[in-house]
Design a protein around this motif. Sequence first.
Motif: not given
Length: 158
Positions: A40, A42, A53, A55-56, A58, A70-71, A91-92, A107
Amino acid sequence: MLIRTLALIAVIATPALSQQAQVGFGGGNHDRSAPVEVAADNLEVDQSTGRATLTGNVVIAQDDLRLSAARVVVDYAVVNGDRRIDRVNATGDVLIVAGEDAAEGQSAVYVLGTSEILLTGDVVVSQAGSTLAGDRLAVNLQSGAGTVTGRVRTTLQP
């Protein structure tokens, strides 16, 4: 001729009327004890809860299963004193690939202990050149059995 036409219409209409379709996904025999690889942009870890968590871009892979989103929030459970991944919430623009099968939605929740995934939000399943769409896909990766529910749509080739 009329009977054949009516029979064809009945076959085509059945998924829409039942609003549920059975689907095999991933071929079964998913190795849920295989290591989980994560990439990922982050990563944020809450040490008190053991929640991570990501993000980005993933991407999470285990055996022949790949999930991208996305997350992603990873929840851990303590088993025999060891922290292990319990649940993955994505999600995303979620994409799940198992073997040659793929499914996308908005999701997903993947429970590692049971090998169950619930994908929701404009779900599209692609298998062997065919597509099946619905509101949600529930699949057990161990058995490969899945169900698409909601407003189920597909195109049948003659």
